[in-house]
Write an enzyme that holds these catalytic residues in place. Structure first.
Site, PDB file in Angstrom:
ATOM      1  N   ASP A  70    -119.833  35.841  41.781  1.00 44.34           N
ATOM      2  CA  ASP A  70    -119.188  34.346  41.605  1.00 44.34           C
ATOM      3  C   ASP A  70    -119.790  33.997  40.284  1.00 44.34           C
ATOM      4  O   ASP A  70    -120.676  34.557  39.668  1.00 44.34           O
ATOM      5  CB  ASP A  70    -120.217  33.618  42.543  1.00 44.34           C
ATOM      6  CG  ASP A  70    -119.741  32.291  42.891  1.00 44.34           C
ATOM      7  OD1 ASP A  70    -119.180  31.782  43.709  1.00 44.34           O
ATOM      8  OD2 ASP A  70    -120.320  31.295  42.099  1.00 44.34           O
ATOM      9  N   HIS A  83    -126.623  29.479  46.793  1.00 42.26           N
ATOM     10  CA  HIS A  83    -127.412  28.617  46.155  1.00 42.26           C
ATOM     11  C   HIS A  83    -128.429  28.109  47.040  1.00 42.26           C
ATOM     12  O   HIS A  83    -129.404  27.161  46.730  1.00 42.26           O
ATOM     13  CB  HIS A  83    -126.478  27.272  45.636  1.00 42.26           C
ATOM     14  CG  HIS A  83    -125.353  27.768  44.540  1.00 42.26           C
ATOM     15  ND1 HIS A  83    -126.012  28.396  43.535  1.00 42.26           N
ATOM     16  CD2 HIS A  83    -124.305  27.385  44.538  1.00 42.26           C
ATOM     17  CE1 HIS A  83    -124.854  28.472  42.654  1.00 42.26           C
ATOM     18  NE2 HIS A  83    -123.733  28.055  43.477  1.00 42.26           N
ATOM     19  N   TYR A  91    -112.011  28.217  43.666  1.00 41.05           N
ATOM     20  CA  TYR A  91    -111.574  26.736  43.815  1.00 41.05           C
ATOM     21  C   TYR A  91    -110.088  26.496  43.248  1.00 41.05           C
ATOM     22  O   TYR A  91    -109.578  25.509  43.504  1.00 41.05           O
ATOM     23  CB  TYR A  91    -112.577  25.865  43.199  1.00 41.05           C
ATOM     24  CG  TYR A  91    -113.815  25.939  43.912  1.00 41.05           C
ATOM     25  CD1 TYR A  91    -114.165  25.653  44.966  1.00 41.05           C
ATOM     26  CD2 TYR A  91    -114.668  26.964  42.880  1.00 41.05           C
ATOM     27  CE1 TYR A  91    -115.337  26.081  45.439  1.00 41.05           C
ATOM     28  CE2 TYR A  91    -115.970  27.000  43.409  1.00 41.05           C
ATOM     29  CZ  TYR A  91    -116.444  26.695  44.753  1.00 41.05           C
ATOM     30  OH  TYR A  91    -117.525  26.911  45.365  1.00 41.05           O
ATOM     31  N   HIS A  98    -121.177  31.033  39.374  1.00 42.32           N
ATOM     32  CA  HIS A  98    -122.483  30.368  39.483  1.00 42.32           C
ATOM     33  C   HIS A  98    -123.657  31.545  39.677  1.00 42.32           C
ATOM     34  O   HIS A  98    -123.307  32.290  40.290  1.00 42.32           O
ATOM     35  CB  HIS A  98    -122.053  29.294  40.495  1.00 42.32           C
ATOM     36  CG  HIS A  98    -121.117  28.480  40.216  1.00 42.32           C
ATOM     37  ND1 HIS A  98    -120.088  28.350  40.878  1.00 42.32           N
ATOM     38  CD2 HIS A  98    -121.382  27.216  39.610  1.00 42.32           C
ATOM     39  CE1 HIS A  98    -119.379  27.454  40.365  1.00 42.32           C
ATOM     40  NE2 HIS A  98    -119.833  26.876  39.751  1.00 42.32           N
ATOM     41  N   ASP A 143    -125.476  18.538  44.636  1.00 40.16           N
ATOM     42  CA  ASP A 143    -123.859  18.730  44.959  1.00 40.16           C
ATOM     43  C   ASP A 143    -123.810  19.708  46.144  1.00 40.16           C
ATOM     44  O   ASP A 143    -123.259  20.678  46.381  1.00 40.16           O
ATOM     45  CB  ASP A 143    -123.726  19.968  43.646  1.00 40.16           C
ATOM     46  CG  ASP A 143    -123.900  19.397  42.542  1.00 40.16           C
ATOM     47  OD1 ASP A 143    -124.081  17.995  42.360  1.00 40.16           O
ATOM     48  OD2 ASP A 143    -122.848  19.746  41.568  1.00 40.16           O
ATOM     49  N   ASP A 203    -114.478  32.161  41.850  1.00 43.80           N
ATOM     50  CA  ASP A 203    -114.358  31.327  40.605  1.00 43.80           C
ATOM     51  C   ASP A 203    -114.694  31.891  39.163  1.00 43.80           C
ATOM     52  O   ASP A 203    -114.493  31.251  38.272  1.00 43.80           O
ATOM     53  CB  ASP A 203    -115.645  30.263  40.828  1.00 43.80           C
ATOM     54  CG  ASP A 203    -116.800  30.512  41.450  1.00 43.80           C
ATOM     55  OD1 ASP A 203    -117.070  31.654  41.338  1.00 43.80           O
ATOM     56  OD2 ASP A 203    -117.564  29.631  41.857  1.00 43.80           O
TER      57      ASP A 203
HETATM   58  C1  Q6M Z   1    -119.995  21.042  41.278  1.00 45.21           C
HETATM   59  C2  Q6M Z   1    -119.536  20.280  39.818  1.00 45.21           C
HETATM   60  C3  Q6M Z   1    -118.049  19.780  40.079  1.00 45.21           C
HETATM   61  C4  Q6M Z   1    -120.424  28.942  45.841  1.00 45.21           C
HETATM   62  C5  Q6M Z   1    -120.456  28.149  44.424  1.00 45.21           C
HETATM   63  C6  Q6M Z   1    -120.823  26.737  44.579  1.00 45.21           C
HETATM   64  C7  Q6M Z   1    -120.596  26.220  43.329  1.00 45.21           C
HETATM   65  C8  Q6M Z   1    -121.380  24.751  43.165  1.00 45.21           C
HETATM   66  C9  Q6M Z   1    -120.926  23.739  41.866  1.00 45.21           C
HETATM   67  C10 Q6M Z   1    -121.576  22.589  41.976  1.00 45.21           C
HETATM   68  N1  Q6M Z   1    -121.268  21.844  40.771  1.00 45.21           N
HETATM   69  N2  Q6M Z   1    -117.674  19.520  38.989  1.00 45.21           N
HETATM   70  O1  Q6M Z   1    -121.237  28.865  43.534  1.00 45.21           O
HETATM   71  O2  Q6M Z   1    -119.294  28.423  44.001  1.00 45.21           O
HETATM   72 ZN    ZN Z   2    -119.499  29.497  42.256  1.00 45.99          ZN
END
Ligand code: Q6M
Ligand code: ZN
Length: 559
Positions: free
Chosen positions: A165, A128, A298, A167, A85, A258
């Protein structure tokens, strides 16, 4: 305050099409429109040097990324395929150096006292990316590099990284998992490992390794739809007590938005104004030295609002009244309980955390409807009071004119610390009892009375005053008595928004203090949901049994 502009991702890919340049333009535009940009100092950006990047990344990886601007489209595609990704544009190496460099410029400005705190608006994000790998839109680990840089250049002993965040910043975790000088806290959508990056090590039982054991804190969200109460509960009952015990010299925030409502990745329901409170609650740590660095976010509307809430709070404006704090959900309480149990052996503030194992109910999503567009009201316009603090003084007390900041940089006299053996207990009561209670009660005025025999030293008082200003939109009336003259200055300083000095590394609270605080919390948690720390309600005493209603006085609280 830093603004950099990165270029659009080159190879369009479904996985990356949300990480767009508009994320920065709408955020910056919102700051300009709201007048906040004018109140910020703009700091010039620089490129991170090789030496900076090598603080976290391997030489092989840096050399490989360095070649990407010269690669053919075919080579770029192939290079990209090694990672998950993330996509490489010929310009991304340059942008990634600027993003990391921006974080370092912010650290420099905060550490040298040029600014008190700040936020870096950067792309690509960083949390990440790993020693030798890009991942999840991230090329260099901006915040991890910033933490190492602060340690190396300024001799910072302890860095707290708060990753809000949605994630898991596995790259940050890997960088510091055996390092006790960097405490990494992350909450993240996990759904029992079903959610990206789907790592076993993102769960609550990854607590750090070797010397760093206890210094990695993961809060997995096993359901979507988490709300303001869930976030605030984690802060009051986990992050803040541990953070105060850790006593950081610098706070870095992986500020991804997010985790806010409307975000297509996070699918959570916390409103943008919650970031005002999350920010506020961190601002009295490390003498106020806080650097936030943008990660995800996002939904452009939600992102811009959240950025404004964060920046306005960093500027010192009172936080808006926290919206809909109706208590944490069962799944959030389960997560909280798991994390507290996993960490109780490492943090004295968590020693008392409920031991009994309860059977985990596998929660099935009650939110369900993820396709549905979320709507939320625009956060009300926040005020910037023209006069922030007025003092009414008896004759003979000098007005704290200019209200110089009180010795936040001087270390505490160890002799004083040893006299403060009840500070830990006091902070335990403030963070785990008073704050959640006050947030849920949602007062329109905080009346803070200082008794002459309170025995509270000034900096503890300043911490209390600072933290409570997140309530009632900062409307606070402090009453002090004669004979407290020397505390007028410190109080005014805190009311004026100056960060409280650090409390030093807190010793374990006295068992009898903890016992009485915990017993009070247990009695009250039937009525006050933000006082709950487990999803198990069977031990709760009904409020009527002990004749206690929603009117709790401070005397009862601190008896
Ligand atoms: C994306 C799947 C799309 C900086 C962050 C990056 C998140 C990456 C997500 C990857 N997957 N449907 O943590 O926001
Ligand atoms: Zn994120």
């Amino acid at each position: 305050m830093i603004q950099i502009q990165a270029f659009e991702m080159f190879l369009s890919s479904p996985a990356c099409k949300i990480e767009v340049p508009e994320r920065l333009t709408v955020s910056h535009e919102a700051l300009v429109q709201s007048g906040l940009a004018d109140r910020c100092v703009s700091i010039p950006v620089r490129e991170a040097t090789d030496a900076d990047i090598l603080l976290v990344h391997s030489e092989e990886y840096l050399e490989a990324v360095k070649k990407t601007p010269y690669m053919t489209l075919e080579d770029l595609k192939e290079f990209t395929l090694q990672y998950g990704d993330v996509y490489f544009h010929p310009n991304i190496y340059h942008c990634a150096k600027l993003a990391a460099g921006a974080a370092l410029q912010l650290v420099d400005s905060v550490m040298t006292g040029k600014v008190r705190n700040g936020m870096a608006l950067v792309r690509p994000p960083g949390h990440h990316s790993m020693r030798s790998a890009a991942s999840g839109f991230c090329v260099f680990n901006n915040v991890a590099i910033a933490a190492r840089y602060a340690k190396q250049k300024y001799g910072v002993k302890r860095v707290l990284i708060v990753d809000w965040d949605i994630h898991h910043g596995q790259g940050v975790q890997y960088s510091f998992e055996d390092d006790p000088s960097v405490l990494y806290f992350s909450w993240h959508r996990y759904e029992h490992q079903k959610f990206w990056p789907q790592l076993r090590e993102s769960d609550f039982d990854s607590v750090g390794k070797n010397k760093g054991v206890g210094f990695n804190i993961n809060v997995p969200w096993n359901k979507v739809g988490m709300q303001n109460s869930d976030y605030l509960s984690i802060f009051c009952h986990l992050l803040l007590p541990v953070a105060y015990e850790f006593n950081p010299d610098l706070v870095l925030v992986c500020a991804g938005f997010d985790s806010a409502i409307g975000d297509p990745e996070g699918e959570m329901c916390a409103t943008p104004d919650i970031f005002a409170h999350l920010t506020h609650l961190l601002m009295n740590l490390a003498g106020g030295k806080l650097c936030a660095v943008l990660e995800g976010g996002y939904n452009l509307t939600s992102l811009a609002q959240s950025v404004c809430q964060t920046v306005q709070t960093l500027l010192g404006d009172p936080a808006p009244p926290p919206a809909n704090l109706d208590g944490p959900c069962k799944s959030a309480l389960d997560s909280l309980h798991c994390v507290r149990s996993a960490h109780r052996q490492y943090w004295s503030c968590l020693k008392h955390a409920e031991e009994e194992e309860e059977e985990k109910t596998l929660d099935k999503g009650e939110e369900g409807n993820s396709i549905e567009e979320k709507v939320w009201p625009e956060p009300p316009k926040r005020v910037t009071p023209t006069i922030r603090t007025a003092v009414v003084l008896p004759d003979g007390v000098t007005c704290p004119d200019g209200c110089k900041r009180f010795s936040s940089s001087e270390d505490l006299d160890p002799l004083i610390i040893s006299k403060l053996n009840d500070v830990s207990g006091f902070m335990h009561a403030v963070l785990g009892l008073l704050l959640p209670l006050a947030y849920e009660y949602d007062p329109t005025l905080v009346l803070l009375v200082r008794m002459s025999d309170a025995g509270l030293c000034e900096i503890v008082w300043q911490q209390l005053t600072g933290l409570l200003q997140g309530l009632a939109q900062g409307h606070m009336l402090v009453l002090m008595q004669d004979g407290e003259k020397e505390c007028v200055g410190p109080t005014a300083s805190s009311l004026l928004g100056y960060p409280a000095p650090s409390l030093g590394q807190l010793p374990a609270p006295l068992p009898e203090d903890v016992a009485s605080i915990e017993s009070l919390r247990h009695r009250l948690k039937a009525d006050w949901k933000l006082l709950q720390t487990t999803g198990d309600f069977t031990t709760t005493t009904a409020a009527s049994d002990i004749n206690m209603t929603h009117n709790v006085t401070s005397t009862e609280l601190f008896k």
